[in-house]
Design a protein around this motif. Sequence first.
Motif, PDB file in Angstrom:
ATOM      1  N   THR A 250      -2.647 -65.796  43.831  1.00  0.00           N
ATOM      2  CA  THR A 250      -1.749 -64.838  42.123  1.00  0.00           C
ATOM      3  C   THR A 250      -3.123 -65.216  41.311  1.00  0.00           C
ATOM      4  O   THR A 250      -3.428 -66.544  41.107  1.00  0.00           O
ATOM      5  N   VAL A 251      -2.570 -64.489  39.862  1.00  0.00           N
ATOM      6  CA  VAL A 251      -3.450 -65.142  38.652  1.00  0.00           C
ATOM      7  C   VAL A 251      -2.510 -64.994  37.857  1.00  0.00           C
ATOM      8  O   VAL A 251      -1.987 -63.483  37.844  1.00  0.00           O
ATOM      9  N   CYS A 252      -2.007 -65.655  36.860  1.00  0.00           N
ATOM     10  CA  CYS A 252      -1.679 -65.937  36.131  1.00  0.00           C
ATOM     11  C   CYS A 252      -2.359 -65.430  34.227  1.00  0.00           C
ATOM     12  O   CYS A 252      -3.216 -66.086  34.304  1.00  0.00           O
ATOM     13  N   LEU A 253      -2.053 -64.676  33.272  1.00  0.00           N
ATOM     14  CA  LEU A 253      -3.078 -64.145  32.004  1.00  0.00           C
ATOM     15  C   LEU A 253      -2.136 -64.403  30.946  1.00  0.00           C
ATOM     16  O   LEU A 253      -0.441 -63.601  31.254  1.00  0.00           O
ATOM     17  N   PRO A 254      -2.505 -65.198  30.112  1.00  0.00           N
ATOM     18  CA  PRO A 254      -1.548 -64.515  28.697  1.00  0.00           C
ATOM     19  C   PRO A 254      -1.992 -62.588  28.657  1.00  0.00           C
ATOM     20  O   PRO A 254      -2.511 -62.355  28.599  1.00  0.00           O
ATOM     21  N   ILE A 255      -0.668 -62.457  27.964  1.00  0.00           N
ATOM     22  CA  ILE A 255      -0.750 -61.284  27.644  1.00  0.00           C
ATOM     23  C   ILE A 255      -0.809 -61.302  25.573  1.00  0.00           C
ATOM     24  O   ILE A 255      -0.321 -61.676  24.980  1.00  0.00           O
ATOM     25  N   ASN A 256      -1.769 -60.871  25.146  1.00  0.00           N
ATOM     26  CA  ASN A 256      -2.709 -61.299  24.011  1.00  0.00           C
ATOM     27  C   ASN A 256      -2.124 -60.419  22.558  1.00  0.00           C
ATOM     28  O   ASN A 256      -2.008 -60.805  21.334  1.00  0.00           O
ATOM     29  N   ASP A 257      -1.379 -59.645  23.143  1.00  0.00           N
ATOM     30  CA  ASP A 257      -0.237 -58.260  22.487  1.00  0.00           C
ATOM     31  C   ASP A 257       1.232 -58.745  21.859  1.00  0.00           C
ATOM     32  O   ASP A 257       1.790 -58.099  21.365  1.00  0.00           O
ATOM     33  N   SER A 258       1.724 -59.713  22.600  1.00  0.00           N
ATOM     34  CA  SER A 258       2.593 -59.629  22.914  1.00  0.00           C
ATOM     35  C   SER A 258       3.559 -61.678  22.598  1.00  0.00           C
ATOM     36  O   SER A 258       2.951 -62.058  22.859  1.00  0.00           O
ATOM     37  N   ALA A 259       4.617 -61.098  21.493  1.00  0.00           N
ATOM     38  CA  ALA A 259       4.702 -62.457  21.184  1.00  0.00           C
ATOM     39  C   ALA A 259       6.333 -62.722  22.004  1.00  0.00           C
ATOM     40  O   ALA A 259       6.958 -63.810  21.095  1.00  0.00           O
ATOM     41  N   GLY A 260       6.916 -62.019  22.743  1.00  0.00           N
ATOM     42  CA  GLY A 260       7.866 -62.095  23.522  1.00  0.00           C
ATOM     43  C   GLY A 260       7.912 -62.930  24.363  1.00  0.00           C
ATOM     44  O   GLY A 260       6.563 -63.801  24.579  1.00  0.00           O
ATOM     45  N   GLY A 261       8.867 -63.860  24.943  1.00  0.00           N
ATOM     46  CA  GLY A 261       8.948 -65.042  26.192  1.00  0.00           C
ATOM     47  C   GLY A 261      10.652 -65.529  25.496  1.00  0.00           C
ATOM     48  O   GLY A 261      11.018 -65.114  25.202  1.00  0.00           O
ATOM     49  N   LEU A 262      11.088 -66.407  26.389  1.00  0.00           N
ATOM     50  CA  LEU A 262      11.942 -67.022  26.921  1.00  0.00           C
ATOM     51  C   LEU A 262      12.374 -67.863  27.098  1.00  0.00           C
ATOM     52  O   LEU A 262      11.007 -68.819  27.206  1.00  0.00           O
ATOM     53  N   ALA A 263      13.430 -68.774  25.807  1.00  0.00           N
ATOM     54  CA  ALA A 263      13.635 -70.313  25.764  1.00  0.00           C
ATOM     55  C   ALA A 263      14.040 -70.598  26.843  1.00  0.00           C
ATOM     56  O   ALA A 263      15.715 -70.458  27.365  1.00  0.00           O
ATOM     57  N   LEU A 264      14.036 -71.823  27.792  1.00  0.00           N
ATOM     58  CA  LEU A 264      15.104 -72.884  28.449  1.00  0.00           C
ATOM     59  C   LEU A 264      15.749 -73.676  28.236  1.00  0.00           C
ATOM     60  O   LEU A 264      15.190 -74.444  27.619  1.00  0.00           O
TER      61      LEU A 264
END
Length: 300
Positions: A250-264
């Motif tokens: 698998t490959v992980c790629l940033p989504i460059n037009d998204s400021a979304g995220g979650l805080a642990l």
Amino acid sequence: MRYARTAILRGSIAAAADELNVAASAVSVAIDQAEEAFGITLVTRARAKGISPTSAGRVILRRMEDLLDRYDAMLSDGAEMRTSLSGVLKIGYYAPIAPAFLPKIVKAMMTENPGLSLALEECDNARAQEGLLGGSFDVILFVSDAPVPQIVVERLIHAPTYCLCSAGHAFAGRTSVTLSELADEPLILLDRPVAKSHYLDLLESSGKPVSVVATVNSTEMVRALVGAGLGCSMLNMRPAPDLTYAGDGTVCLPINDSAGGLALSLGHVPGPRRRVVQAFAEACHAFFETPEGQALIVDG
């Protein structure tokens, strides 16, 4: 306090008496004395059903445990014994890839403190918070998007949302993708509280219809389906290996037009904390400041 604490934890005066090797009347008197000293009712008693703590009783229980921990440490001989951690640390966690980091965080604590044991429970966000307030957990790891007001929150790390694709996908050679490009792909969504609605909100912001081909409540199954080439997905934290259980890449790629995220975040109740809870909190903060901790996120 020891008698009252044991009775509350066991939910039974008789069971506490057996454990403490004393008469049941001694435990009952101890509870009466504790209630008189504190000026509040600590437990409700029902024939044939044992006892259960009142809401005030649960608060007092935590404080008794803290006091007894400190008392035991004070009586221990030698500086080493006085600083050691013991007892059971009860951790509730809503963190799909906790196996990638939690063992590393607790390893040193366990190695240095032979008297310490762990009770770990994987749960959803709501259960984690309910368990903390109800006394089932000493501390929780959870997504702190809308915490219960009674919980003290310590943010550990912000994890941006990223795209997961198979090693053979056209995206795999890229350095990033856009939400619009991702919305055009067949999608596999992690169906867990907080996460699913977060991903759907991000996808809807692209303005395109999306095609969800599978919803899965296990992060590893999401990775397995993606690795098999059935679609792309969105996640927030990643385990160290790129290979799935099935051996697919698998490959992980940033989504460059998204400021979304979650805080642990860490969650604990207000007031004095047991030394072992404080030590665990410090270990968590220290780990997520290291390169190894930072490697668990995909930051564009």
